[in-house]
Enzyme design. Structure first.
Site, mmCIF file in Angstrom:
data_model
loop_
_atom_site.group_PDB
_atom_site.id
_atom_site.type_symbol
_atom_site.label_atom_id
_atom_site.label_comp_id
_atom_site.label_asym_id
_atom_site.label_seq_id
_atom_site.Cartn_x
_atom_site.Cartn_y
_atom_site.Cartn_z
ATOM 1 N N ILE A 166 18.189 1.482 9.288
ATOM 2 C CA ILE A 166 18.219 1.157 10.710
ATOM 3 C C ILE A 166 18.160 -0.356 10.920
ATOM 4 O O ILE A 166 17.143 -1.007 10.634
ATOM 5 C CB ILE A 166 17.088 1.880 11.477
ATOM 6 N N GLN A 343 38.838 -16.535 -4.357
ATOM 7 C CA GLN A 343 39.561 -16.837 -5.602
ATOM 8 C C GLN A 343 40.162 -18.236 -5.556
ATOM 9 O O GLN A 343 40.157 -18.976 -6.542
ATOM 10 C CB GLN A 343 40.653 -15.774 -5.817
ATOM 11 N N GLU A 370 28.697 2.676 10.379
ATOM 12 C CA GLU A 370 29.414 3.248 11.540
ATOM 13 C C GLU A 370 30.632 4.054 11.075
ATOM 14 O O GLU A 370 31.695 4.014 11.683
ATOM 15 C CB GLU A 370 29.775 2.160 12.564
ATOM 16 N N GLU A 374 36.335 6.296 4.261
ATOM 17 C CA GLU A 374 36.811 7.666 4.044
ATOM 18 C C GLU A 374 36.589 8.527 5.293
ATOM 19 O O GLU A 374 37.388 9.410 5.602
ATOM 20 C CB GLU A 374 36.084 8.297 2.844
HETATM 21 C C1 LIG Z 1 23.819 -2.724 6.284
HETATM 22 C C2 LIG Z 1 23.760 -1.385 6.930
HETATM 23 C C3 LIG Z 1 23.351 -1.270 8.256
HETATM 24 C C4 LIG Z 1 23.256 -0.012 8.863
HETATM 25 N N1 LIG Z 1 22.786 0.094 10.144
HETATM 26 C C5 LIG Z 1 22.605 1.327 10.697
HETATM 27 C C6 LIG Z 1 22.005 1.472 11.992
HETATM 28 O O1 LIG Z 1 21.671 0.489 12.658
HETATM 29 N N2 LIG Z 1 21.800 2.734 12.476
HETATM 30 C C7 LIG Z 1 22.154 3.843 11.769
HETATM 31 O O2 LIG Z 1 21.942 4.939 12.269
HETATM 32 N N3 LIG Z 1 22.717 3.748 10.537
HETATM 33 C C8 LIG Z 1 22.955 2.517 9.985
HETATM 34 N N4 LIG Z 1 23.508 2.399 8.727
HETATM 35 C C9 LIG Z 1 23.806 3.606 7.975
HETATM 36 C C10 LIG Z 1 25.281 3.851 7.784
HETATM 37 O O3 LIG Z 1 25.883 4.291 8.975
HETATM 38 C C11 LIG Z 1 25.414 4.838 6.620
HETATM 39 O O4 LIG Z 1 25.079 4.117 5.439
HETATM 40 C C12 LIG Z 1 26.806 5.427 6.508
HETATM 41 O O5 LIG Z 1 27.041 6.326 7.551
HETATM 42 C C13 LIG Z 1 27.005 6.134 5.166
HETATM 43 O O6 LIG Z 1 25.987 7.034 4.946
HETATM 44 P P1 LIG Z 1 25.212 7.050 3.525
HETATM 45 O O7 LIG Z 1 24.759 5.655 3.234
HETATM 46 O O8 LIG Z 1 24.200 8.108 3.566
HETATM 47 O O9 LIG Z 1 26.339 7.371 2.491
HETATM 48 P P2 LIG Z 1 26.899 8.843 2.150
HETATM 49 O O10 LIG Z 1 27.006 9.663 3.371
HETATM 50 O O11 LIG Z 1 26.126 9.374 1.005
HETATM 51 O O12 LIG Z 1 28.363 8.474 1.669
HETATM 52 C C14 LIG Z 1 28.583 7.763 0.442
HETATM 53 C C15 LIG Z 1 30.050 7.468 0.314
HETATM 54 O O13 LIG Z 1 30.768 8.678 0.214
HETATM 55 C C16 LIG Z 1 32.082 8.459 0.688
HETATM 56 N N5 LIG Z 1 32.401 9.563 1.599
HETATM 57 C C17 LIG Z 1 31.778 9.918 2.744
HETATM 58 N N6 LIG Z 1 32.344 11.005 3.277
HETATM 59 C C18 LIG Z 1 33.348 11.367 2.437
HETATM 60 C C19 LIG Z 1 34.309 12.415 2.427
HETATM 61 N N7 LIG Z 1 34.326 13.344 3.388
HETATM 62 N N8 LIG Z 1 35.203 12.477 1.413
HETATM 63 C C20 LIG Z 1 35.173 11.563 0.413
HETATM 64 N N9 LIG Z 1 34.288 10.535 0.374
HETATM 65 C C21 LIG Z 1 33.396 10.442 1.378
HETATM 66 C C22 LIG Z 1 32.119 7.100 1.376
HETATM 67 O O14 LIG Z 1 32.756 6.155 0.532
HETATM 68 C C23 LIG Z 1 30.659 6.746 1.516
HETATM 69 O O15 LIG Z 1 30.431 5.357 1.472
HETATM 70 C C24 LIG Z 1 23.630 1.141 8.136
HETATM 71 C C25 LIG Z 1 24.067 1.008 6.800
HETATM 72 C C26 LIG Z 1 24.131 -0.225 6.207
HETATM 73 C C27 LIG Z 1 24.592 -0.312 4.766
#
Ligand SMILES: Cc1cc2nc3c(=O)[nH]c(=O)nc-3n(C[C@H](O)[C@H](O)[C@H](O)COP(=O)(O)OP(=O)(O)OC[C@H]3O[C@@H](n4cnc5c(N)ncnc54)[C@H](O)[C@@H]3O)c2cc1C
Length: 395
Positions: A166, A343, A370, A374
């Site tokens: 968050i 680079q 956001e 993918e």
């Molecule tokens: C710096 C930062 C700031 C953030 N700020 C906020 C915030 O203010 N509020 C908030 O609520 N959230 C926030 N987030 C969370 C962010 O929205 C999530 O990290 C993001 O939605 C991905 O969820 P996850 O990290 O659980 O990755 P996962 O859901 O585990 O996904 C991992 C990877 O799987 C791949 N993937 C996902 N779906 C699929 C699919 N269907 N098919 C194939 N590949 C797929 C993608 O490459 C993804 O990166 C933030 C994240 C970061 C890194």
């Protein structure tokens, strides 16, 4: 002098170019020497929110003139131009602006008059810091897997669970939290609640350190009693509230990526035209020119998609597919543009706190949050297939 001819595109109204020029001048004055280390990032962020408030820029992050906003409706193109401009100057300034908008977005779009008057003026002036809490350890891309629960109890909800990743976690004054309220299974049983940071039972479980430092945390809610009047929108409609907020701010993530990419191209042009090697400038080599051409073309393509989406939303049209296309293209393109710029700098490109080194770290998370790349691809395909199926049904 950066190329600003895109401001003549038909997506913009005359006030947009004036806004960009004024913010660019303000940024040169206030953000010119910005560097941010990990230890002081909270302080820097609070200071940037205050400065952006004093400068009047945060008024564009909220809707409603009566509540401190610049206009009654959200001007997506203005938000995008502001993010693009701030990102070109200072990634943390863009972050500070963006989070005020995203954190307060659900209140701007769906809040009651009481909620709007209690929160939006303080967000617009920079007195209160906002946050948007959707993601959980087991529910990132798969938002509907959310477990955080708000159980109705008379005139209150009892909120239990965790949120993670968050932004502004630890410094925010309030959090818009999405929790399962159980009206229906899945996405139809989620509501949005405003949770003040001083609510008993709320705690910062962990601060998270990422490659481009900014305030980030895992949050824990232990039987927090939240008045039902803090719910944004109808019970069970929280998923729609979240998605309509993201439709605005997803496009603005594309704009921030665009700002980073434009800065990288500016840095590349400045460097390659003064770095001599093999008896000429780096920019005299056709290999360099091909890269510069690809960078500029990618930036224009991303900008066209970004401002098409922003314009379309400001026209009141559905924008889910267009916002996804913009975010996908702008963030992926910016990563390539920044890598190419780095680079060209050779060893200098990887020296800490050089502009291209900072950009290289700053762009990375935009391809994940956001909705990862993918997820954007799936959204675009889903919309395409839905349109194709309904066209078939009509035939
Ligand atoms: C710096 C930062 C700031 C953030 N700020 C906020 C915030 O203010 N509020 C908030 O609520 N959230 C926030 N987030 C969370 C962010 O929205 C999530 O990290 C993001 O939605 C991905 O969820 P996850 O990290 O659980 O990755 P996962 O859901 O585990 O996904 C991992 C990877 O799987 C791949 N993937 C996902 N779906 C699929 C699919 N269907 N098919 C194939 N590949 C797929 C993608 O490459 C993804 O990166 C933030 C994240 C970061 C890194």
């Amino acid at each position: 002098m950066p190329d600003k001819t895109y401001l003549d595109w038909p997506f913009f109204a005359p006030h947009h170019a004036a806004l960009e020029a004024a913010l660019d001048a303000w940024s040169q004055q206030h953000l010119a020497h910005a560097t941010h280390d990990r230890a002081s990032v909270d302080h820097a962020c609070r200071q940037l929110v205050r400065q952006l408030g004093e400068g009047g820029w945060l008024r564009h992050a909220v809707a409603g003139v009566a509540h401190g906003g610049h206009a009654d409706a959200i001007d997506t193109r203005a938000i995008c131009l502001i993010r693009e401009t701030l990102a070109r100057h200072d990634g943390l300034a863009d972050f500070a602006f963006a989070m005020q908008g995203l954190g307060a977005g659900a209140i701007s779009l769906h809040g009651t008059d009481d909620q709007r008057s209690r929160y939006l003026p303080r967000v617009a002036s920079g007195e209160a810091i906002a946050a948007f809490a959707l993601s959980e350890p087991q529910a990132g891309s798969d938002v509907a897997a959310m477990q955080c629960a708000a159980t109705p109890d008379g005139e209150h909800y009892v909120l239990d669970g965790e949120k993670t990743w968050i932004s502004n976690g630890g410094i925010a004054d309030f959090y818009v939290v999405f929790a399962r309220t159980g009206e229906q299974p899945g996405a139809r049983g989620i509501s949005a609640l405003i949770v003040d940071a001083d609510t008993p039972g709320f705690e910062i479980a962990e601060r998270i350190d990422v490659i481009a430092p900014h305030p980030l945390a895992r949050l824990r809610f232990n039987r927090c009693r939240i008045p039902a009047a803090q719910r944004i929108g109808a019970a069970g409609q929280g998923f729609k509230v979240a998605m309509s907020t993201l439709d605005v701010f997803r496009t603005s993530v594309a704009a921030a990526a665009l700002g980073f990419a434009r800065r990288a191209l500016d840095e590349a042009l400045a460097h390659t035209t003064q770095r001599s090697m093999f008896g000429q400038m780096l920019s005299d080599f056709q290999l360099t020119q091909a890269k510069l051409a690809d960078m500029a073309t990618g930036i224009d393509a991303a900008a066209l998609l970004t401002y098409r989406a922003a314009w379309q939303r400001d026209c009141g049209r559905k924008v889910t597919r267009e916002a996804a296309m913009a975010k996908l293209t702008a963030t992926e393109t910016a990563q390539q543009v920044i890598d190419a710029a780095l680079q060209m700098f050779g060893g200098l490109g990887v020296v800490s706190e050089q502009p291209v080194e900072r950009l290289y770290r700053e762009i990375r998370a935009l391809r994940i949050y956001e909705g990862a790349t993918e997820v954007q691809q799936l959204i675009i395909a889903r919309e395409l297939l839905r349109d194709a199926a309904s066209a078939k049904g009509e035939a």
